[in-house]
Design an enzyme around this catalytic site. Structure first.
Site, short mmCIF file in Angstrom:
data_model
loop_
_atom_site.label_atom_id
_atom_site.label_comp_id
_atom_site.label_asym_id
_atom_site.label_seq_id
_atom_site.Cartn_x
_atom_site.Cartn_y
_atom_site.Cartn_z
N LYS A 122 1.34 -3.31 0.19
CA LYS A 122 1.00 -3.70 0.38
C LYS A 122 1.77 -5.57 0.31
CE LYS A 122 -1.90 -0.37 1.21
NZ LYS A 122 -1.97 0.43 2.45
N CYS A 123 0.74 -5.63 1.94
CA CYS A 123 1.00 -7.16 1.62
C CYS A 123 0.26 -8.27 0.84
CB CYS A 123 0.39 -7.57 3.86
SG CYS A 123 2.48 -7.20 5.02
N PRO A 124 0.85 -9.27 0.29
CA PRO A 124 2.20 -9.57 1.12
C PRO A 124 3.44 -9.67 0.30
CG PRO A 124 0.74 -11.10 -0.75
CD PRO A 124 0.04 -9.93 -0.80
N ASP B 60 3.04 -0.85 5.55
CA ASP B 60 1.30 -1.60 5.44
C ASP B 60 1.35 -1.94 6.90
OD1 ASP B 60 -0.93 -2.78 4.83
OD2 ASP B 60 -0.26 -4.12 3.48
#
Length: 98
Positions: A35-37, A62
């Site tokens: 998942k970001c970041p 993502d």
């Protein structure tokens, strides 16, 4: 009439696989499933591995990466070159500018 429509849908040609339209990446980061970041952090850590003018690719699935990678490029004065759709996610190609 409905039968004709169904037949037309069944006979539609399969979707063509994505075709690369840009320069090849010298380094590819696999951030699929992250998942970001995290994809951005991985990009920031490894962009120094390519020479100035070289391309680094980040594979991510993502959906936030579709906005985060170009935004990071703008903030860091790097060139966002192009986005490639993969069977799972995307590959974001970034050219190192300094």
């Amino acid at each position: 009439m409905a039968l004709k429509r169904r037949r037309a849908v069944r006979e539609a040609p399969p979707e063509a696989p994505p075709v690369s339209t840009g320069p090849a990446a010298l380094v590819t980061i696999d951030a699929l499933g992250r998942k970001c970041p995290i994809p951005i952090i991985m990009l920031a850590e490894r962009i120094g591995e390519v020479p100035v003018g070289g391309i680094i690719a980040v594979k991510a699935d993502d959906v936030a990466a579709r906005t985060d990678v170009p935004a990071w490029c703008r903030m860091k004065s790097q060139d966002f070159v192009w986005e490639e759709t993969l069977p799972r996610g995307w590959a974001f190609h970034v050219r190192r500018t300094y």
